[in-house]
Write a protein that holds these residues in place. Sequence first.
Motif, PDB file in Angstrom:
ATOM      1  N   ARG A   2       0.825  -1.213   0.000  1.00 59.41           N
ATOM      2  CA  ARG A   2       0.000   0.000   0.000  1.00 59.41           C
ATOM      3  C   ARG A   2       0.854   1.255   0.000  1.00 59.41           C
ATOM      4  O   ARG A   2       1.989   1.253   0.479  1.00 59.41           O
ATOM      5  CB  ARG A   2      -0.880   0.015   1.262  1.00 59.41           C
ATOM      6  N   CYS A   3       0.271   2.312  -0.533  1.00 62.87           N
ATOM      7  CA  CYS A   3       0.888   3.634  -0.443  1.00 62.87           C
ATOM      8  C   CYS A   3       0.977   4.017   1.032  1.00 62.87           C
ATOM      9  O   CYS A   3      -0.007   3.892   1.766  1.00 62.87           O
ATOM     10  CB  CYS A   3       0.036   4.646  -1.205  1.00 62.87           C
ATOM     11  N   VAL A   4       2.158   4.476   1.472  1.00 64.15           N
ATOM     12  CA  VAL A   4       2.322   4.766   2.902  1.00 64.15           C
ATOM     13  C   VAL A   4       1.609   6.060   3.312  1.00 64.15           C
ATOM     14  O   VAL A   4       1.474   6.342   4.494  1.00 64.15           O
ATOM     15  CB  VAL A   4       3.816   4.843   3.318  1.00 64.15           C
ATOM     16  N   VAL A   5       1.150   6.837   2.334  1.00 62.51           N
ATOM     17  CA  VAL A   5       0.436   8.075   2.677  1.00 62.51           C
ATOM     18  C   VAL A   5      -1.080   7.829   2.727  1.00 62.51           C
ATOM     19  O   VAL A   5      -1.728   8.038   3.739  1.00 62.51           O
ATOM     20  CB  VAL A   5       0.766   9.205   1.675  1.00 62.51           C
ATOM     21  N   CYS A   6      -1.670   7.359   1.607  1.00 60.60           N
ATOM     22  CA  CYS A   6      -3.141   7.231   1.554  1.00 60.60           C
ATOM     23  C   CYS A   6      -3.629   5.804   1.813  1.00 60.60           C
ATOM     24  O   CYS A   6      -4.828   5.561   1.893  1.00 60.60           O
ATOM     25  CB  CYS A   6      -3.659   7.721   0.199  1.00 60.60           C
ATOM     26  N   ARG A   7      -2.697   4.837   1.957  1.00 55.43           N
ATOM     27  CA  ARG A   7      -3.019   3.438   2.252  1.00 55.43           C
ATOM     28  C   ARG A   7      -3.755   2.721   1.112  1.00 55.43           C
ATOM     29  O   ARG A   7      -4.295   1.624   1.317  1.00 55.43           O
ATOM     30  CB  ARG A   7      -3.834   3.289   3.557  1.00 55.43           C
ATOM     31  N   ILE A  64       4.946   5.177  -2.457  1.00 55.34           N
ATOM     32  CA  ILE A  64       3.990   6.279  -2.488  1.00 55.34           C
ATOM     33  C   ILE A  64       3.349   6.283  -3.864  1.00 55.34           C
ATOM     34  O   ILE A  64       4.053   6.209  -4.881  1.00 55.34           O
ATOM     35  CB  ILE A  64       4.712   7.621  -2.251  1.00 55.34           C
ATOM     36  N   CYS A  65       2.008   6.381  -3.915  1.00 55.18           N
ATOM     37  CA  CYS A  65       1.345   6.394  -5.209  1.00 55.18           C
ATOM     38  C   CYS A  65       1.577   7.738  -5.897  1.00 55.18           C
ATOM     39  O   CYS A  65       1.982   8.717  -5.255  1.00 55.18           O
ATOM     40  CB  CYS A  65      -0.149   6.108  -5.053  1.00 55.18           C
ATOM     41  N   LYS A  66       1.331   7.762  -7.189  1.00 57.61           N
ATOM     42  CA  LYS A  66       1.617   8.967  -7.964  1.00 57.61           C
ATOM     43  C   LYS A  66       0.788  10.162  -7.475  1.00 57.61           C
ATOM     44  O   LYS A  66       1.285  11.281  -7.380  1.00 57.61           O
ATOM     45  CB  LYS A  66       1.338   8.697  -9.445  1.00 57.61           C
ATOM     46  N   THR A  67      -0.468   9.897  -7.135  1.00 56.47           N
ATOM     47  CA  THR A  67      -1.354  10.972  -6.676  1.00 56.47           C
ATOM     48  C   THR A  67      -0.766  11.643  -5.431  1.00 56.47           C
ATOM     49  O   THR A  67      -0.671  12.870  -5.356  1.00 56.47           O
ATOM     50  CB  THR A  67      -2.746  10.407  -6.332  1.00 56.47           C
ATOM     51  N   CYS A  68      -0.368  10.832  -4.463  1.00 62.69           N
ATOM     52  CA  CYS A  68       0.175  11.395  -3.222  1.00 62.69           C
ATOM     53  C   CYS A  68       1.508  12.094  -3.492  1.00 62.69           C
ATOM     54  O   CYS A  68       1.804  13.128  -2.909  1.00 62.69           O
ATOM     55  CB  CYS A  68       0.365  10.309  -2.171  1.00 62.69           C
ATOM     56  N   TYR A  69       2.290  11.506  -4.399  1.00 55.85           N
ATOM     57  CA  TYR A  69       3.584  12.112  -4.713  1.00 55.85           C
ATOM     58  C   TYR A  69       3.391  13.504  -5.321  1.00 55.85           C
ATOM     59  O   TYR A  69       4.083  14.447  -4.954  1.00 55.85           O
ATOM     60  CB  TYR A  69       4.358  11.213  -5.673  1.00 55.85           C
TER      61      TYR A  69
HETATM   62 ZN   LIG Z   1      -1.178   7.502  -1.951  1.00 54.71          ZN
END
Ligand SMILES: [Zn+2]
Length: 246
Positions: free
Chosen positions: A154-159, A179-184
Amino acid sequence: MSVLKRSEAIILKGVKFGESSEILSIFTREMGKIKAVAKGKRRPKSHLAAPLEPFKLSEIVFYFKPDRDLQLIKEAKVLRSFDGFREDYRKASLGFGILKLLDHALPEHASHEKVFQMTLKAFEILERSPSLAVYYAYKVKFLSFMGHRIETDRCVVCRQRIGSDPPVLYFSPHDFGPICKTCYLRGEIHGAIEIGQDNIEEIKTLMWGHFYNIADLQIHDKTLEIIDKCVGEAFHIPINGEIIKM
Ligand SMILES: [Zn+2]
């Protein structure tokens, strides 16, 4: 009052002390990392010399006092010798890398049976073959045992689950995960590096694979870089593996 203790032990480091003695950092099976004096170890014919060298599994008997920084070795004997490390500098450098990591990162006086067993298993393989995959699998597993398991799903920011959709993603060594692209794109992620899904797959393989099954794998440099950066974040060790903060 000191008590006499007996334990299996792996020597992590020895520093000359006085004329003929050494101060040792030792990973014991029973009590985790301890520091101890080996009196007269550097004398010719000292019976402490052989069992208190690196790359041995030894049994040590020592006087232990919990409120004392330095314990005192009474006697020691070799149980098993990993002589392969002395044949080849590549094997030796991986072996010493493990000893340095343990010396630096293990807490004192707290036993770690799983790490102890894992270290012996890694030695068994590395003394025969200088496998980078095994060395880095050791680091990944050690991070998990020390409470810094690398996130792989999972993305460590948005899970949100990562993996299937956008092929390019990012990794934050500071947060031990992708980290997913959106969160990045949304925010400042300190020290994030661009990676691919294949790097995450390799980390999974190293995390869950048995040392014997992964010994011949070739791992991408980027994956090794991610793991070294995570180790650096967790234990304040720079990425070339040389320890600066002692
Ligand atoms: Zn994310």
